[in-house]
Design a protein around this motif. Sequence first.
Motif, PDB file in Angstrom:
ATOM      1  N   ASP A  25       0.825  -1.212   0.000  1.00 51.34           N
ATOM      2  CA  ASP A  25       0.000   0.000   0.000  1.00 51.34           C
ATOM      3  C   ASP A  25       0.855   1.257   0.000  1.00 51.34           C
ATOM      4  N   SER A  26       1.992   1.229   0.715  1.00 48.51           N
ATOM      5  CA  SER A  26       2.857   2.416   0.749  1.00 48.51           C
ATOM      6  C   SER A  26       4.275   1.998   1.098  1.00 48.51           C
ATOM      7  N   MET A  27       5.203   2.884   0.793  1.00 49.76           N
ATOM      8  CA  MET A  27       6.616   2.655   1.109  1.00 49.76           C
ATOM      9  C   MET A  27       7.204   3.962   1.642  1.00 49.76           C
ATOM     10  N   TYR A  28       7.820   3.894   2.822  1.00 52.14           N
ATOM     11  CA  TYR A  28       8.446   5.060   3.446  1.00 52.14           C
ATOM     12  C   TYR A  28       9.919   4.778   3.717  1.00 52.14           C
ATOM     13  N   LEU A  29      10.720   5.821   3.640  1.00 49.10           N
ATOM     14  CA  LEU A  29      12.131   5.757   4.034  1.00 49.10           C
ATOM     15  C   LEU A  29      12.298   6.390   5.405  1.00 49.10           C
ATOM     16  N   TYR A  30      13.159   5.785   6.205  1.00 44.68           N
ATOM     17  CA  TYR A  30      13.544   6.390   7.476  1.00 44.68           C
ATOM     18  C   TYR A  30      15.072   6.311   7.549  1.00 44.68           C
ATOM     19  N   GLY A  31      15.674   6.320   8.718  1.00 47.43           N
ATOM     20  CA  GLY A  31      17.124   6.194   8.837  1.00 47.43           C
ATOM     21  C   GLY A  31      17.879   7.394   8.295  1.00 47.43           C
ATOM     22  N   SER A  32      19.085   7.155   7.812  1.00 49.00           N
ATOM     23  CA  SER A  32      19.971   8.249   7.402  1.00 49.00           C
ATOM     24  C   SER A  32      19.419   9.041   6.218  1.00 49.00           C
ATOM     25  N   VAL A  33      18.675   8.376   5.321  1.00 43.06           N
ATOM     26  CA  VAL A  33      18.083   9.105   4.198  1.00 43.06           C
ATOM     27  C   VAL A  33      17.099  10.143   4.716  1.00 43.06           C
ATOM     28  N   ALA A  34      16.217   9.720   5.618  1.00 42.58           N
ATOM     29  CA  ALA A  34      15.210  10.630   6.152  1.00 42.58           C
ATOM     30  C   ALA A  34      15.839  11.734   6.999  1.00 42.58           C
ATOM     31  N   PHE A  47      13.740   1.148   5.083  1.00 42.87           N
ATOM     32  CA  PHE A  47      12.363   1.407   4.653  1.00 42.87           C
ATOM     33  C   PHE A  47      11.357   0.672   5.526  1.00 42.87           C
ATOM     34  N   ILE A  48      10.157   1.227   5.545  1.00 43.01           N
ATOM     35  CA  ILE A  48       8.974   0.573   6.107  1.00 43.01           C
ATOM     36  C   ILE A  48       7.917   0.560   5.009  1.00 43.01           C
ATOM     37  N   ILE A 123      11.761   8.292  14.082  1.00 39.71           N
ATOM     38  CA  ILE A 123      12.255   8.877  12.832  1.00 39.71           C
ATOM     39  C   ILE A 123      11.171   8.834  11.758  1.00 39.71           C
ATOM     40  N   LEU A 124      10.448   7.720  11.670  1.00 45.37           N
ATOM     41  CA  LEU A 124       9.395   7.602  10.662  1.00 45.37           C
ATOM     42  C   LEU A 124       8.347   8.690  10.846  1.00 45.37           C
ATOM     43  N   GLY A 128       9.995  10.721   8.263  1.00 40.63           N
ATOM     44  CA  GLY A 128       9.795   9.725   7.214  1.00 40.63           C
ATOM     45  C   GLY A 128       9.468  10.337   5.859  1.00 40.63           C
ATOM     46  N   ILE A 129       9.958   9.699   4.797  1.00 40.29           N
ATOM     47  CA  ILE A 129       9.753  10.186   3.424  1.00 40.29           C
ATOM     48  C   ILE A 129       8.963   9.132   2.650  1.00 40.29           C
ATOM     49  N   LYS A 130       7.766   9.498   2.188  1.00 37.66           N
ATOM     50  CA  LYS A 130       6.976   8.576   1.385  1.00 37.66           C
ATOM     51  C   LYS A 130       7.536   8.524  -0.035  1.00 37.66           C
ATOM     52  N   VAL A 131       7.775   7.320  -0.544  1.00 39.53           N
ATOM     53  CA  VAL A 131       8.283   7.164  -1.910  1.00 39.53           C
ATOM     54  C   VAL A 131       7.314   6.382  -2.787  1.00 39.53           C
ATOM     55  N   TYR A 132       6.229   5.894  -2.193  1.00 43.21           N
ATOM     56  CA  TYR A 132       5.269   5.116  -2.982  1.00 43.21           C
ATOM     57  C   TYR A 132       3.947   5.011  -2.229  1.00 43.21           C
ATOM     58  N   GLY A 133       2.831   5.071  -2.992  1.00 43.45           N
ATOM     59  CA  GLY A 133       1.527   4.687  -2.480  1.00 43.45           C
ATOM     60  C   GLY A 133       0.817   5.712  -1.623  1.00 43.45           C
ATOM     61  N   SER A 134      -0.044   5.195  -0.737  1.00 49.83           N
ATOM     62  CA  SER A 134      -0.917   6.020   0.088  1.00 49.83           C
ATOM     63  C   SER A 134      -0.140   6.712   1.208  1.00 49.83           C
ATOM     64  N   THR A 135      -0.637   7.862   1.619  1.00 47.51           N
ATOM     65  CA  THR A 135      -0.078   8.563   2.767  1.00 47.51           C
ATOM     66  C   THR A 135      -0.647   7.971   4.048  1.00 47.51           C
ATOM     67  N   GLN A 136       0.216   7.569   4.955  1.00 47.18           N
ATOM     68  CA  GLN A 136      -0.210   6.993   6.221  1.00 47.18           C
ATOM     69  C   GLN A 136      -0.405   8.093   7.270  1.00 47.18           C
ATOM     70  N   SER A 137      -1.326   7.865   8.184  1.00 47.00           N
ATOM     71  CA  SER A 137      -1.654   8.902   9.168  1.00 47.00           C
ATOM     72  C   SER A 137      -0.532   9.114  10.183  1.00 47.00           C
ATOM     73  N   LEU A 138       0.154   8.057  10.583  1.00 50.68           N
ATOM     74  CA  LEU A 138       1.260   8.135  11.542  1.00 50.68           C
ATOM     75  C   LEU A 138       0.857   8.879  12.812  1.00 50.68           C
ATOM     76  N   HIS A 139      -0.323   8.550  13.337  1.00 49.41           N
ATOM     77  CA  HIS A 139      -0.828   9.214  14.531  1.00 49.41           C
ATOM     78  C   HIS A 139      -0.433   8.508  15.832  1.00 49.41           C
ATOM     79  N   TYR A 140       0.404   7.496  15.730  1.00 51.09           N
ATOM     80  CA  TYR A 140       0.807   6.772  16.929  1.00 51.09           C
ATOM     81  C   TYR A 140       1.652   7.665  17.844  1.00 51.09           C
ATOM     82  N   GLU A 141       1.698   7.298  19.119  1.00 47.85           N
ATOM     83  CA  GLU A 141       2.439   8.076  20.108  1.00 47.85           C
ATOM     84  C   GLU A 141       3.935   7.744  20.058  1.00 47.85           C
TER      85      GLU A 141
END
Length: 278
Positions: A25-34, A47-48, A123-124, A128-141
């Motif tokens: 559904d989506s692909m995000y980058l985290y880590g040193s790229v982000a 990635f996640i 970091i996400l 986090g940087i979305k590189v594909y698909g849907s935008t996730q809400s990322l509302h977690y604490e």
Amino acid sequence: MIPQVVEKAMSMLCNYLDIKHSNIDSMYLYGSVALGDYIEGSSDIDFIATLRNSPAMSDIETISAAHKKLEDEFPQIDIMGAYLLASDIGKPQDEISSLITYYNKQVHTDGFGSDINPITWWILKNHGIKVYGSTQSLHYETGIKPLAKYVIENLNTYWVSWINRLDKHLTVNNLSDQEVTRQSDEAVEWCALGMLRQLYTLKEHDIKSKVEAGYYGITIIPQQWHELIYEAINIKRRLPERYYLSNEKRLTDLVALLRYIHLEANRAFDESIAGWEK
């Protein structure tokens, strides 16, 4: 801005997954790229990826084929990440229902090599940087307390074991040959910058890349270890400048620096705990 090699690699991976009508559904980058500090030839691509539905065997086969194609095209890159349901983003690993990982150039269905921890989620969510698909809400604490507790536990287990191994290494090995110099380079970069990242998080309640943490260390660490920290930064950035002629002296100083960081990090954690309890 995503580095060109990362953009090309992730575009190939995502396009192949998309062509195969995968469950992604989506692909995000985290880590040193982000964090804006990716160094080609030195940094991982982390990635996640989120799944629409629990993965079937066909999804695992598609993911495996996509990564094989990517590795054939970009053999020089190191990429690692996780595929999980969008509803599991932000959760501890033991609460995730379905987890596929790509680690050490292999797909794993048992979560092996996963990088699921409070640092990843922090970091996400914040970079986090979305590189594909849907935008996730990322509302977690992502509170500082669980992040700090994770970091101090990691520091007092994983990193302390590194200190002890290095200390033993000084007493049992000849430190003059070329292979030991290579290993020493790796230890200086990995340990000095890795532990400075822990110290930064515990003192400043934020996360920096390894190189940024190194420069931060220059501002708070006693001057006697500045050349060692600069050397760690040069190794990470693949620069040739070195300050030590003796591996034995360098590793002796490294162990002393790491022990200092360990004490300072625990002091910073204790001060944070005292502040939270007021």
